[in-house]
Design an enzyme around this catalytic site. Structure first.
Site, short mmCIF file in Angstrom:
data_model
loop_
_atom_site.label_atom_id
_atom_site.label_comp_id
_atom_site.label_asym_id
_atom_site.label_seq_id
_atom_site.Cartn_x
_atom_site.Cartn_y
_atom_site.Cartn_z
N HIS A 194 26.14 -14.92 45.07
CA HIS A 194 26.77 -13.62 44.84
C HIS A 194 28.29 -13.67 45.00
O HIS A 194 28.96 -12.67 44.80
CB HIS A 194 26.19 -12.57 45.81
CG HIS A 194 24.76 -12.24 45.52
ND1 HIS A 194 24.38 -11.24 44.67
CD2 HIS A 194 23.60 -12.81 45.96
CE1 HIS A 194 23.05 -11.18 44.60
NE2 HIS A 194 22.56 -12.13 45.38
N SER A 247 22.91 -10.88 49.91
CA SER A 247 22.56 -10.07 48.75
C SER A 247 22.14 -8.65 49.07
O SER A 247 22.17 -7.79 48.21
CB SER A 247 21.43 -10.76 47.98
OG SER A 247 20.28 -10.84 48.79
N LYS A 260 24.40 -14.15 37.76
CA LYS A 260 25.12 -12.99 38.27
C LYS A 260 26.48 -12.89 37.57
O LYS A 260 26.55 -12.36 36.48
CB LYS A 260 25.17 -13.08 39.78
CG LYS A 260 23.74 -13.06 40.32
CD LYS A 260 23.58 -13.17 41.76
CE LYS A 260 22.17 -12.87 42.22
NZ LYS A 260 21.08 -13.46 41.45
#
Lengths: 84, 405
Positions: B213, B185, B244
């Site tokens: 992610h 990240s 996300k």
């Protein structure tokens, strides 16, 4: 004999701390790692990693909960080395 | 003297940061205008730090699904699933996730943080070994502490180092679980998963990949790094988040492990948290459909990432080696990072200020995350503001200096 081993271990801790912190480090068994060395949690974990490689042993992070001084860390390493 | 006295060191550091300008940890938006624009103190800013990779937060169908769910099912579940029961949509979301990943089982958590806490603490316990990448997210470290397993770190993205540390454990009883992330990240770098899988096979360990992610971002179908690397069969557990690429909140775990559902009654972060509200589950289901169906979003995201990454490098900034939806600019020191962050915000770019120890190698970062919803013009505007601020604060040589050199 035990004290000699501990002294050598303390010296290796100093060397590992110097590698991680990138500056000369002076320490004794009484040095408080967080307070006197101003080492944060990540730097301490990185020092442990260096020491694992130096002594070719595993130092589980959960065992670090009771480590406050350099002497505590040296005792833990010596104990793990005896067991290994 | 009070209980908070113990945080005096952090308090002083935080005060120093606040004295430099805006408070990077308490940015307040007057309005969020779109996935890529917001209003701060009446000023329009480009959102470049929101992890909104596919820009689905304002997707019309996802919004409508949420609105319908809140009308039909109410604003919240007011309790955990083991105590208050599941709503149809919770089960439906789990089935959709299992089918998306081609796995037998799926389990949904209320946040991504709790997914790591709930899964790691339940998979390994006292006498087992948890082998973590050194740059793991805080939720992985915290999950490790909750489960009482023996925790060993290996050097970031280094399969040989992983192998060395597993070899040291030879002969010790207990299971081994390796934990890596699809995309890290902070710097946006990717785990060398094929090599990690080789180590896993040779040492008889289990492998968990956190695709927080990388879900919806990597792989032809958007299943993440395991798909992109072609090693899905060798990954035992996948953890991820809805906050996300799916534009909501929540976490999950999928697996083919037998008896997987026992986690529902042994995983405390699952058992003792209220379940996701119906509106969140509804938009997540809709967004998951988009991730599956719309490969063009991923292509657009990568094109935008490459535009930003190439542009920043051409200007002379230091970033990670490869383009990724996370593009982090390395700052030489904290004062420069603070000046740059404030300068960018004043110039109309909002991104994340990331500070040690949350960052690798003790370096402050200006962390940006690109979205498929950014237009090329927005990326170019960001680059122009980066250039201006970079010269202003000496991260880039000033134009005069460059001409002289």
């Amino acid at each position: 004999m035990g004290e000699v081993v501990a002294d050598l271990t303390v010296r290796e801790i100093a060397r590992a701390a110097e590698t991680v912190l990138g500056q000369p480090v002076v320490l004794t068994p009484a040095t408080d790692i967080a307070r006197d060395l101003a080492v944060d949690s990540l730097a301490l974990m990185n020092i442990v990693m260096e020491l694992e490689d130096k002594f070719d042993l595993s130092i589980p992070l959960d065992r670090m909960a009771l480590v406050q001084t350099v002497g505590d860390l040296a005792s833990l390493i010596d104990e793990l080395r005896t067991k290994a | 003297m009070g209980l908070l006295q113990k945080h005096l060191g952090q308090l002083e550091a935080y005060s120093g940061i606040r004295r430099a300008g805006a408070d990077p940890f308490q940015v307040a938006f007057d309005a969020v205008l779109s996935p890529t624009e917001g209003l701060i103190n009446g000023k329009r800013v480009i959102l470049l730090g929101t992890n909104n990779y596919l820009g689905l937060t304002f997707d019309q169908e996802s919004v409508e699904a949420s609105v319908e769910a809140v009308r039909r099912w109410g604003t919240g579940t007011t309790g955990s699933r083991i105590a208050n029961g599941s709503y149809g949509a919770h089960t439906q979301l789990e089935q959709s996730l299992a089918s998306f990943y081609g796995r037998k089982h799926a389990m949904v958590f209320t946040t991504g943080y709790q997914a790591n806490l709930g899964v790691l603490s339940a998979l390994v316990g006292r006498g087992d070994h948890l082998i973590l990448d050194a740059d793991s997210h805080a939720s992985i470290y915290d999950g490790a502490r909750l489960g009482h397993a023996e925790v060993i770190r290996f050097r970031h993205n280094d399969p040989e180092d992983l192998y060395k540390r597993l070899r040291r454990l030879e002969g010790q009883p207990g299971d081994r679980l390796i934990v890596v992330e699809g995309i890290y990240s902070m710097m946006g770098d990717v785990a060398p998963l094929r090599e990690m899988v080789e180590v896993k096979k040779e040492t008889g360990a289990y492998l968990l990949v956190d695709e927080a992610h990388s879900m919806g971002v990597l792989g032809e179908k958007g299943r993440g790094l395991a798909e992109a690397a072609g090693v899905e069969e060798d990954v035992d557990f996948i953890v991820g988040t809805f906050s996300k690429s799916l534009g909501a909140i929540g976490g999950f775990c999928v697996s083919d492990a037998d008896d997987f559902d026992i986690l529902r009654v042994v995983s405390r972060p699952y058992m003792f948290t209220a379940s996701l509200p119906p509106a969140v589950v509804a938009s997540t289901l809709k967004s998951l459909e988009k991730v599956e169906a719309d490969g063009a979003l991923r292509a657009q995201l990568m094109a935008n990432a490459e535009r930003l990454h190439a542009g920043l490098n051409a200007l002379g900034f230091t970033t990670g080696p490869k383009a990724s939806p996370i593009v982090a600019v390395v700052m030489p020191d904290l004062p420069t990072a603070l000046s740059m962050w404030n300068g960018l915000l004043a110039g109309g770019v909002y991104l994340n200020l990331a500070l040690p120890p949350a960052t690798p190698n003790n370096r402050p970062l200006l962390r940006s995350s690109v979205s498929a919803a950014h237009t090329p013009e927005q990326i170019d505007e960001v680059l122009a503001i980066f250039e201006w601020v970079g010269r202003e604060f000496g991260v880039l040589p000033s134009l005069d200096q460059r001409a002289a050199g």
